[in-house]
Design a protein around this motif. Structure first.
Motif, PDB file in Angstrom:
ATOM      1  N   HIS A   1      46.758  42.682  43.147  1.00  0.00           N
ATOM      2  CA  HIS A   1      46.768  42.485  41.578  1.00  0.00           C
ATOM      3  C   HIS A   1      46.355  41.324  41.528  1.00  0.00           C
ATOM      4  O   HIS A   1      45.954  40.616  41.389  1.00  0.00           O
ATOM      5  CB  HIS A   1      47.913  42.521  41.326  1.00  0.00           C
TER       6      HIS A   1
ATOM      7  N   HIS B   1      42.785  40.119  42.724  1.00  0.00           N
ATOM      8  CA  HIS B   1      41.743  40.964  41.755  1.00  0.00           C
ATOM      9  C   HIS B   1      42.250  39.611  40.313  1.00  0.00           C
ATOM     10  O   HIS B   1      41.476  39.307  40.198  1.00  0.00           O
ATOM     11  CB  HIS B   1      42.015  42.338  41.362  1.00  0.00           C
TER      12      HIS B   1
ATOM     13  N   LYS C   1      38.578  46.993  38.258  1.00  0.00           N
ATOM     14  CA  LYS C   1      40.659  47.318  37.967  1.00  0.00           C
ATOM     15  C   LYS C   1      41.569  47.816  37.980  1.00  0.00           C
ATOM     16  O   LYS C   1      40.542  49.615  38.145  1.00  0.00           O
ATOM     17  CB  LYS C   1      40.303  46.337  36.425  1.00  0.00           C
TER      18      LYS C   1
ATOM     19  N   LEU D   1      45.515  50.309  41.666  1.00  0.00           N
ATOM     20  CA  LEU D   1      45.667  49.485  42.987  1.00  0.00           C
ATOM     21  C   LEU D   1      46.533  50.135  44.486  1.00  0.00           C
ATOM     22  O   LEU D   1      46.487  49.315  45.209  1.00  0.00           O
ATOM     23  CB  LEU D   1      45.978  47.897  42.187  1.00  0.00           C
TER      24      LEU D   1
END
Length: 338
Positions: free
Chosen positions: A199, A202, A304, A307
């Motif tokens: 996370h 990104h 997005k 993950l």
């Protein structure tokens, strides 16, 4: 009055020379020998008259994928057996390093040939971005070579420290447990620490992860190698260290069977494969209820979400699986039935 030249003295204006065109042989000379061979192999593989997706139902394609991927895994197992089919103590470190380098090259080449088969089999069902996808460009090939060298260097170092071992295959629970238990534990451990890190990569640390996301809807198997060195270490080094520490604390043998590395490489390549039915867990039940390739392809396409490497929510809820499958078809403009 100006003198008019006679026709005898007139000379026709010479036509401009045609633009110089390099012959095919000259163009081939501009490529490195390895790239030239790969290009030819890629072209012949695409043109070979394989059966195509229109000849089969989606259910049949799933079964074909299962059978073919297990055959590829068996080929990799056979190559590992040939290269590690004798005790480690009888060989110097140089021989161990050579075995790792040769096997790594064979595994990478096998994954590429596997993808060529699926390019021909699924051609009519593939989205446009994947039909145009290629790893035969200098940038991607440089990352493939870099990742190959870093991965094999890590395994050579672990082998030198006695943390990698080999036992010949046999039909026993102990043998399969020595391979499958560490394989699944590594996947879970990688998700356990990568969920917060992924996370952050990104959001705040995106430059660290940006190279891997140059690959979008065009992702194919060897794009799993398209990753920066630091990003590769963050995603793949900590999980084996955690596993070795856990083995030591619990009193088990500290080490990883060499074939676990082969399975992890095949798994990560299949996450990026053009075939959404790709085998990932080498367990037909898990591969029927979970589609990690679908989730990871969406992760690259959307940049997005999704993950984690293991889609645990697929096993919990069939509705969640259907939502992801519908989003995959909508995102890529495909019509796969799962």
């Amino acid at each position: 009055r100006p003198e008019v030249p006679s026709r005898i003295n007139r000379r026709p204006t010479a036509a401009p020379p045609p633009p110089r065109r390099h012959s095919r042989s000259a163009q081939r000379m501009e490529l490195s020998p390895l790239t030239s061979v790969l290009c030819r192999l890629f072209q012949y593989g695409r043109k070979f008259p394989w059966p195509v997706a229109s000849d089969f139902s989606d259910s049949a394609l799933w079964w074909i994928t299962q059978i073919f991927d297990y055959a590829v895994l068996g080929l990799m197992w056979w190559m590992a057996f040939l290269l590690q089919g004798y005790p480690k103590d009888d060989r110097p470190l140089l021989a161990i390093a050579a075995s790792h380098l040769v096997l790594g090259a064979l595994i990478t080449g096998t994954m590429y040939l596997r993808e060529l088969v699926y390019f021909s089999l699924l051609d009519a069902k593939l989205p446009e971005e994947k039909r145009k996808s290629s790893v035969l460009n200098p940038r991607t090939l440089s990352y493939v070579f870099q990742t190959y060298l870093l991965a094999q260097s890590t395994w050579i170092l672990m082998n030198a420290k006695g943390l990698v071992y080999y036992t010949p295959p046999e039909l026993s629970w102990d043998f399969f447990a020595s391979i499958y238990v560490p394989f699944f534990l590594l996947l879970v451990l990688r998700d356990s620490y990568l969920l917060p890190l992924h996370h952050l990569m990104h959001v705040r640390w995106y430059p660290l992860h940006k190279t891997h996301h140059e690959v979008r809807k065009d992702a194919q198997s060897l794009h799993g190698y398209h990753i920066d060195a630091l990003d590769l270490c963050v995603e793949n080094v900590l999980a084996p260290f955690m596993l070795l520490c856990t083995q030591y604390v619990l009193g088990y043998r500290v080490g990883i069977h060499w074939f676990v590395g082969v399975m992890l490489t095949f798994h990560d390549g299949n996450l990026h494969s053009i075939n959404p039915y790709s085998v990932s867990y080498f367990n037909p039940i898990m591969d029927y209820y979970m589609y990690p390739n679908v989730c990871h392809q969406l992760h690259h396409a959307l940049a997005k979400g999704y993950l984690m490497f293991v889609p645990y929510h697929h096993a919990i809820s069939r509705k969640a699986l259907n939502v992801d499958l519908a989003l995959y078809n909508r995102t890529f403009g495909t019509s796969y039935e799962f």
